[in-house]
Design a protein around this motif. Structure first.
Motif, PDB file in Angstrom:
ATOM      1  N   ASN A  82       0.826  -1.217   0.000  1.00 43.44           N
ATOM      2  CA  ASN A  82       0.000   0.000   0.000  1.00 43.44           C
ATOM      3  C   ASN A  82       0.858   1.265   0.000  1.00 43.44           C
ATOM      4  OD1 ASN A  82      -2.401  -1.314  -0.137  1.00 43.44           O
ATOM      5  ND2 ASN A  82      -2.945  -1.075   2.009  1.00 43.44           N
ATOM      6  N   GLU A  83       1.956   1.238   0.754  1.00 42.18           N
ATOM      7  CA  GLU A  83       2.854   2.404   0.765  1.00 42.18           C
ATOM      8  C   GLU A  83       3.486   2.603  -0.612  1.00 42.18           C
ATOM      9  OE1 GLU A  83       3.985   4.849   3.101  1.00 42.18           O
ATOM     10  OE2 GLU A  83       2.021   4.273   3.867  1.00 42.18           O
ATOM     11  N   LEU A  85       2.129   1.740  -3.502  1.00 44.36           N
ATOM     12  CA  LEU A  85       1.087   2.278  -4.388  1.00 44.36           C
ATOM     13  C   LEU A  85       0.853   3.757  -4.092  1.00 44.36           C
ATOM     14  CD1 LEU A  85      -1.599  -0.593  -4.405  1.00 44.36           C
ATOM     15  CD2 LEU A  85       0.309  -0.233  -5.961  1.00 44.36           C
ATOM     16  N   ALA A  86       0.873   4.102  -2.812  1.00 43.83           N
ATOM     17  CA  ALA A  86       0.647   5.501  -2.435  1.00 43.83           C
ATOM     18  C   ALA A  86       1.779   6.404  -2.915  1.00 43.83           C
ATOM     19  CB  ALA A  86       0.499   5.617  -0.919  1.00 43.83           C
TER      20      ALA A  86
ATOM     21  N   ASN B  57      -6.008   1.960  -1.031  1.00 52.07           N
ATOM     22  CA  ASN B  57      -5.013   1.857  -2.106  1.00 52.07           C
ATOM     23  C   ASN B  57      -5.178   0.545  -2.871  1.00 52.07           C
ATOM     24  OD1 ASN B  57      -3.493   4.310  -1.570  1.00 52.07           O
ATOM     25  ND2 ASN B  57      -2.912   3.296   0.340  1.00 52.07           N
ATOM     26  N   ASP B  62      -9.516   2.908  -6.926  1.00 48.88           N
ATOM     27  CA  ASP B  62      -9.210   2.834  -5.497  1.00 48.88           C
ATOM     28  C   ASP B  62     -10.484   2.995  -4.659  1.00 48.88           C
ATOM     29  OD1 ASP B  62      -9.794   5.544  -5.450  1.00 48.88           O
ATOM     30  OD2 ASP B  62      -7.734   6.199  -5.136  1.00 48.88           O
ATOM     31  N   THR B  85      -8.245   0.346   6.214  1.00 47.44           N
ATOM     32  CA  THR B  85      -7.050   0.770   5.488  1.00 47.44           C
ATOM     33  C   THR B  85      -5.820   0.849   6.379  1.00 47.44           C
ATOM     34  OG1 THR B  85      -6.138   2.587   4.164  1.00 47.44           O
ATOM     35  CG2 THR B  85      -7.703   3.187   5.885  1.00 47.44           C
ATOM     36  N   GLU B  87      -3.913   3.309   5.826  1.00 50.15           N
ATOM     37  CA  GLU B  87      -3.728   4.763   5.855  1.00 50.15           C
ATOM     38  C   GLU B  87      -4.149   5.302   7.220  1.00 50.15           C
ATOM     39  OE1 GLU B  87      -2.519   6.737   3.699  1.00 50.15           O
ATOM     40  OE2 GLU B  87      -2.499   5.625   1.821  1.00 50.15           O
ATOM     41  N   LYS B  92      -6.812  11.952   4.544  1.00 54.42           N
ATOM     42  CA  LYS B  92      -7.511  10.901   3.781  1.00 54.42           C
ATOM     43  C   LYS B  92      -8.790  10.466   4.497  1.00 54.42           C
ATOM     44  CE  LYS B  92      -3.765   9.397   0.927  1.00 54.42           C
ATOM     45  NZ  LYS B  92      -2.881   8.362   0.425  1.00 54.42           N
TER      46      LYS B  92
END
Lengths: 181, 123
Positions: A82-83, A85-86, B57, B62, B85, B87, B92
Protein backbone atom coordinates in the motif's frame (compact mmCIF):
# COMPACT_ATOMS: atom_id res chain seq x y z
CA UNK A 1 22.02 -7.82 -8.32
CA UNK A 2 24.76 -5.28 -8.01
CA UNK A 3 25.96 -3.96 -4.72
CA UNK A 4 25.19 -0.34 -3.96
CA UNK A 5 27.90 1.82 -5.48
CA UNK A 6 29.91 4.21 -3.42
CA UNK A 7 28.72 7.77 -3.64
CA UNK A 8 30.44 11.07 -3.06
CA UNK A 9 27.33 12.41 -1.40
CA UNK A 10 26.28 11.27 2.05
CA UNK A 11 23.79 8.45 2.26
CA UNK A 12 20.93 8.59 4.70
CA UNK A 13 20.82 5.12 6.20
CA UNK A 14 17.50 4.19 7.74
CA UNK A 15 17.13 1.04 9.80
CA UNK A 16 14.03 -1.01 9.17
CA UNK A 17 13.17 -2.59 12.50
CA UNK A 18 11.01 -5.62 13.21
CA UNK A 19 7.40 -4.70 12.56
CA UNK A 20 8.19 -1.84 10.20
CA UNK A 21 7.65 -1.13 6.51
CA UNK A 22 9.32 1.89 4.90
CA UNK A 23 9.15 3.30 1.39
CA UNK A 24 11.22 6.00 -0.31
CA UNK A 25 12.18 7.38 -3.70
CA UNK A 26 15.11 9.30 -2.24
CA UNK A 27 18.27 8.71 -4.30
CA UNK A 28 20.49 9.01 -1.20
CA UNK A 29 18.37 6.82 1.02
CA UNK A 30 19.52 3.34 2.01
CA UNK A 31 17.38 0.99 4.04
CA UNK A 32 19.26 -1.43 6.27
CA UNK A 33 18.25 -4.30 8.45
CA UNK A 34 19.76 -7.34 10.16
CA UNK A 35 17.80 -10.58 10.02
CA UNK A 36 17.85 -13.89 11.80
CA UNK A 37 14.67 -15.91 11.35
CA UNK A 38 12.81 -12.74 10.36
CA UNK A 39 12.25 -12.03 6.68
CA UNK A 40 12.68 -8.73 4.87
CA UNK A 41 10.91 -8.04 1.60
CA UNK A 42 12.35 -5.43 -0.75
CA UNK A 43 9.92 -4.16 -3.39
CA UNK A 44 10.97 -1.97 -6.30
CA UNK A 45 9.13 -0.31 -9.17
CA UNK A 46 11.77 0.32 -11.87
CA UNK A 47 9.60 2.77 -13.80
CA UNK A 48 8.67 4.95 -10.86
CA UNK A 49 12.06 4.37 -9.20
CA UNK A 50 10.57 3.90 -5.79
CA UNK A 51 11.27 1.08 -3.38
CA UNK A 52 10.43 -0.18 0.06
CA UNK A 53 11.41 -2.73 2.65
CA UNK A 54 9.57 -4.50 5.43
CA UNK A 55 10.83 -6.74 8.23
CA UNK A 56 8.49 -9.24 9.78
CA UNK A 57 8.88 -11.54 12.75
CA UNK A 58 6.22 -14.16 12.08
CA UNK A 59 4.26 -15.23 9.05
CA UNK A 60 0.61 -15.40 10.04
CA UNK A 61 -1.38 -15.52 13.26
CA UNK A 62 -2.02 -19.01 14.62
CA UNK A 63 -5.14 -20.79 13.37
CA UNK A 64 -8.19 -19.31 15.00
CA UNK A 65 -6.30 -16.23 16.10
CA UNK A 66 -8.06 -13.09 14.99
CA UNK A 67 -5.48 -10.54 16.01
CA UNK A 68 -3.34 -9.47 13.06
CA UNK A 69 -0.79 -6.96 14.13
CA UNK A 70 2.48 -5.47 12.98
CA UNK A 71 4.48 -8.58 13.94
CA UNK A 72 2.95 -10.60 11.15
CA UNK A 73 4.04 -10.80 7.55
CA UNK A 74 0.51 -10.81 6.28
CA UNK A 75 0.01 -7.30 7.66
CA UNK A 76 3.46 -5.93 6.87
CA UNK A 77 3.29 -7.18 3.29
CA UNK A 78 0.10 -5.28 2.76
CA UNK A 79 1.46 -2.23 4.53
CA UNK A 80 4.48 -2.27 2.21
CA UNK A 81 2.44 -2.74 -0.96
CA UNK A 82 0.00 0.00 0.00
CA UNK A 83 2.85 2.40 0.77
CA UNK A 84 4.37 1.59 -2.60
CA UNK A 85 1.09 2.28 -4.39
CA UNK A 86 0.65 5.50 -2.44
CA UNK A 87 4.09 6.58 -3.68
CA UNK A 88 3.26 6.05 -7.32
CA UNK A 89 4.23 2.42 -7.85
CA UNK A 90 2.06 0.05 -9.87
CA UNK A 91 1.46 -3.39 -8.46
CA UNK A 92 1.98 -5.01 -11.86
CA UNK A 93 5.48 -3.50 -12.09
CA UNK A 94 6.67 -4.50 -8.64
CA UNK A 95 9.78 -6.62 -8.39
CA UNK A 96 10.54 -8.39 -5.12
CA UNK A 97 13.58 -9.62 -3.23
CA UNK A 98 13.32 -11.82 -0.13
CA UNK A 99 16.02 -12.17 2.52
CA UNK A 100 16.39 -13.85 5.90
CA UNK A 101 14.38 -16.77 7.19
CA UNK A 102 17.39 -18.47 8.78
CA UNK A 103 17.09 -20.98 11.60
CA UNK A 104 19.84 -19.70 13.86
CA UNK A 105 19.63 -22.27 16.61
CA UNK A 106 19.35 -26.03 16.01
CA UNK A 107 16.58 -27.69 17.95
CA UNK A 108 14.42 -24.58 18.01
CA UNK A 109 11.19 -24.26 16.06
CA UNK A 110 11.94 -23.60 12.38
CA UNK A 111 10.36 -20.17 12.38
CA UNK A 112 12.70 -18.99 9.66
CA UNK A 113 11.57 -21.77 7.33
CA UNK A 114 7.93 -20.90 7.97
CA UNK A 115 8.59 -17.20 7.36
CA UNK A 116 10.38 -17.91 4.09
CA UNK A 117 7.60 -20.19 2.88
CA UNK A 118 4.98 -17.61 3.75
CA UNK A 119 6.82 -14.85 1.90
CA UNK A 120 7.22 -16.91 -1.27
CA UNK A 121 3.58 -17.98 -1.17
CA UNK A 122 2.39 -14.45 -0.54
CA UNK A 123 4.24 -13.07 -3.54
CA UNK A 124 3.00 -15.86 -5.78
CA UNK A 125 -0.59 -15.32 -4.62
CA UNK A 126 -0.31 -11.58 -5.23
CA UNK A 127 1.38 -12.17 -8.59
CA UNK A 128 4.42 -10.13 -7.67
CA UNK A 129 7.57 -11.21 -9.48
CA UNK A 130 10.30 -12.56 -7.21
CA UNK A 131 13.62 -11.65 -8.83
CA UNK A 132 16.00 -12.70 -6.08
CA UNK A 133 15.93 -14.54 -2.81
CA UNK A 134 18.53 -15.40 -0.20
CA UNK A 135 16.57 -17.36 2.37
CA UNK A 136 17.17 -20.12 4.90
CA UNK A 137 20.42 -21.49 6.24
CA UNK A 138 21.58 -20.87 9.78
CA UNK A 139 23.37 -17.54 9.55
CA UNK A 140 22.16 -14.02 10.21
CA UNK A 141 22.12 -11.59 7.29
CA UNK A 142 22.53 -7.89 6.84
CA UNK A 143 20.58 -6.32 3.96
CA UNK A 144 21.21 -2.87 2.50
CA UNK A 145 18.71 -1.65 -0.07
CA UNK A 146 18.68 1.52 -2.16
CA UNK A 147 14.97 2.11 -2.81
CA UNK A 148 15.40 4.57 -5.68
CA UNK A 149 17.66 2.27 -7.71
CA UNK A 150 16.58 -1.15 -6.52
CA UNK A 151 20.16 -2.16 -5.71
CA UNK A 152 20.61 -4.60 -2.87
CA UNK A 153 23.54 -5.98 -0.93
CA UNK A 154 22.99 -9.00 1.29
CA UNK A 155 25.76 -10.58 3.33
CA UNK A 156 25.97 -12.94 6.26
CA UNK A 157 27.01 -11.50 9.61
CA UNK A 158 27.73 -13.06 13.00
CA UNK A 159 24.53 -14.34 14.57
CA UNK A 160 25.17 -12.15 17.58
CA UNK A 161 24.33 -9.14 15.40
CA UNK A 162 20.78 -10.37 14.77
CA UNK A 163 18.26 -8.52 16.89
CA UNK A 164 16.39 -10.36 19.62
CA UNK A 165 13.48 -11.95 17.83
CA UNK A 166 10.55 -11.40 20.07
CA UNK A 167 7.39 -9.38 19.72
CA UNK A 168 8.02 -5.76 20.52
CA UNK A 169 5.72 -3.70 22.67
CA UNK A 170 2.55 -2.66 20.92
CA UNK A 171 2.63 0.92 19.67
CA UNK A 172 0.71 3.58 21.50
CA UNK A 173 -1.60 3.98 18.51
CA UNK A 174 -4.50 1.59 18.93
CA UNK A 175 -4.82 -0.23 15.62
CA UNK A 176 -8.19 -1.58 14.67
CA UNK A 177 -10.12 1.24 16.28
CA UNK A 178 -13.34 2.06 14.55
CA UNK A 179 -14.55 5.58 13.90
CA UNK A 180 -18.08 5.84 12.60
CA UNK A 181 -18.90 9.13 10.90
CA UNK B 1 -36.51 -15.77 9.95
CA UNK B 2 -33.57 -13.38 10.14
CA UNK B 3 -31.67 -12.90 6.90
CA UNK B 4 -27.91 -13.25 7.02
CA UNK B 5 -26.08 -9.95 6.65
CA UNK B 6 -24.16 -9.93 3.40
CA UNK B 7 -20.84 -8.10 3.20
CA UNK B 8 -18.69 -7.26 0.21
CA UNK B 9 -14.99 -6.97 1.08
CA UNK B 10 -12.85 -5.05 -1.41
CA UNK B 11 -9.10 -5.45 -1.08
CA UNK B 12 -6.33 -6.11 -3.59
CA UNK B 13 -4.51 -8.33 -1.10
CA UNK B 14 -5.69 -11.92 -1.35
CA UNK B 15 -4.23 -12.59 2.07
CA UNK B 16 -6.12 -9.73 3.65
CA UNK B 17 -9.34 -10.84 1.94
CA UNK B 18 -8.80 -14.31 3.37
CA UNK B 19 -8.31 -12.93 6.86
CA UNK B 20 -11.42 -10.77 6.56
CA UNK B 21 -13.38 -13.70 5.19
CA UNK B 22 -12.38 -15.83 8.15
CA UNK B 23 -13.17 -13.12 10.71
CA UNK B 24 -16.57 -12.32 9.20
CA UNK B 25 -17.86 -15.77 8.22
CA UNK B 26 -16.94 -17.17 11.63
CA UNK B 27 -19.23 -14.51 13.08
CA UNK B 28 -22.16 -15.50 10.91
CA UNK B 29 -21.85 -13.08 8.00
CA UNK B 30 -22.20 -13.97 4.35
CA UNK B 31 -19.09 -12.62 2.60
CA UNK B 32 -18.40 -11.80 -1.03
CA UNK B 33 -15.00 -10.59 -2.21
CA UNK B 34 -13.68 -8.21 -4.87
CA UNK B 35 -10.03 -7.50 -5.59
CA UNK B 36 -10.34 -3.81 -6.49
CA UNK B 37 -12.89 -1.04 -6.81
CA UNK B 38 -13.67 -1.80 -10.44
CA UNK B 39 -14.41 -5.45 -9.71
CA UNK B 40 -16.58 -4.34 -6.79
CA UNK B 41 -18.62 -2.00 -9.00
CA UNK B 42 -19.15 -4.72 -11.58
CA UNK B 43 -20.24 -7.19 -8.88
CA UNK B 44 -22.57 -4.64 -7.30
CA UNK B 45 -24.35 -4.10 -10.62
CA UNK B 46 -25.66 -7.65 -10.35
CA UNK B 47 -25.84 -8.26 -6.61
CA UNK B 48 -27.27 -6.85 -3.41
CA UNK B 49 -25.26 -6.33 -0.28
CA UNK B 50 -25.81 -4.93 3.20
CA UNK B 51 -22.37 -3.49 3.93
CA UNK B 52 -19.28 -2.73 1.85
CA UNK B 53 -15.84 -2.89 3.49
CA UNK B 54 -13.16 -1.40 1.27
CA UNK B 55 -9.44 -0.77 1.24
CA UNK B 56 -8.17 2.58 -0.11
CA UNK B 57 -5.01 1.86 -2.11
CA UNK B 58 -5.92 -0.53 -4.91
CA UNK B 59 -5.14 -0.86 -8.63
CA UNK B 60 -7.63 0.22 -11.34
CA UNK B 61 -10.17 1.91 -9.05
CA UNK B 62 -9.21 2.83 -5.50
CA UNK B 63 -11.45 3.03 -2.46
CA UNK B 64 -12.19 6.73 -2.93
CA UNK B 65 -13.32 6.07 -6.50
CA UNK B 66 -15.53 3.22 -5.32
CA UNK B 67 -17.19 5.34 -2.64
CA UNK B 68 -17.77 8.15 -5.12
CA UNK B 69 -19.30 5.83 -7.71
CA UNK B 70 -21.61 4.19 -5.19
CA UNK B 71 -22.76 7.49 -3.73
CA UNK B 72 -23.43 8.97 -7.16
CA UNK B 73 -25.46 5.98 -8.32
CA UNK B 74 -29.01 5.11 -7.28
CA UNK B 75 -28.79 1.48 -6.32
CA UNK B 76 -26.25 1.58 -3.50
CA UNK B 77 -26.22 5.27 -2.56
CA UNK B 78 -27.38 4.58 1.01
CA UNK B 79 -25.32 1.44 1.56
CA UNK B 80 -23.01 1.56 4.60
CA UNK B 81 -19.38 1.71 3.49
CA UNK B 82 -16.61 1.03 5.99
CA UNK B 83 -13.08 1.95 4.96
CA UNK B 84 -10.49 -0.54 6.25
CA UNK B 85 -7.05 0.77 5.49
CA UNK B 86 -3.42 1.02 6.49
CA UNK B 87 -3.73 4.76 5.85
CA UNK B 88 -3.76 6.78 9.04
CA UNK B 89 -3.68 10.33 7.69
CA UNK B 90 -6.41 12.70 8.84
CA UNK B 91 -6.54 14.20 5.37
CA UNK B 92 -7.51 10.90 3.78
CA UNK B 93 -9.94 10.09 6.56
CA UNK B 94 -11.57 13.48 6.08
CA UNK B 95 -11.73 12.91 2.34
CA UNK B 96 -13.41 9.53 2.82
CA UNK B 97 -15.92 11.09 5.17
CA UNK B 98 -16.73 13.89 2.74
CA UNK B 99 -17.22 11.39 -0.05
CA UNK B 100 -19.79 9.54 2.00
CA UNK B 101 -17.97 6.74 3.82
CA UNK B 102 -19.80 5.48 6.90
CA UNK B 103 -16.75 4.64 9.00
CA UNK B 104 -12.97 4.40 9.11
CA UNK B 105 -10.98 1.49 10.50
CA UNK B 106 -7.19 1.42 10.58
CA UNK B 107 -5.45 -1.89 9.93
CA UNK B 108 -4.32 -4.13 11.42
CA UNK B 109 -7.92 -4.78 12.27
CA UNK B 110 -9.30 -6.17 15.49
CA UNK B 111 -11.89 -8.78 14.53
CA UNK B 112 -14.20 -8.06 17.48
CA UNK B 113 -14.22 -4.32 16.77
CA UNK B 114 -14.75 -4.90 13.07
CA UNK B 115 -17.67 -7.24 13.69
CA UNK B 116 -19.22 -4.80 16.17
CA UNK B 117 -18.92 -1.99 13.61
CA UNK B 118 -20.52 -4.09 10.87
CA UNK B 119 -23.41 -5.03 13.14
CA UNK B 120 -23.89 -1.43 14.14
CA UNK B 121 -24.04 0.01 10.62
CA UNK B 122 -26.13 -2.81 9.18
CA UNK B 123 -29.04 -2.43 11.61
Amino acid sequence: MNAPTSSPLPVTRLTVMQGQARVSAGPRVEFSTVLGSCVATCLYDPEEQVGGMNHFLLAEPPAGGHEVDEHFGVYLMEMLINEMLANGAAKSRLRAHLYGGANLYPGMAAIGTANAAFARTFLARERITLVREDLGGNAARRVDFRPASGMVRCRTVPNTQAPAERPSARPVVAHGDVELF
Amino acid sequence: MTRTTRILTVDDSASMRALLNHALTSNGFDVAQADDGQSALEWLQQNEVDVVITDINMPRLDGFGLIEALRQGQRHRDRPILVLTTESSDEKKSRARQMGATGWIVKPFDAAKLVAAVRRVSH
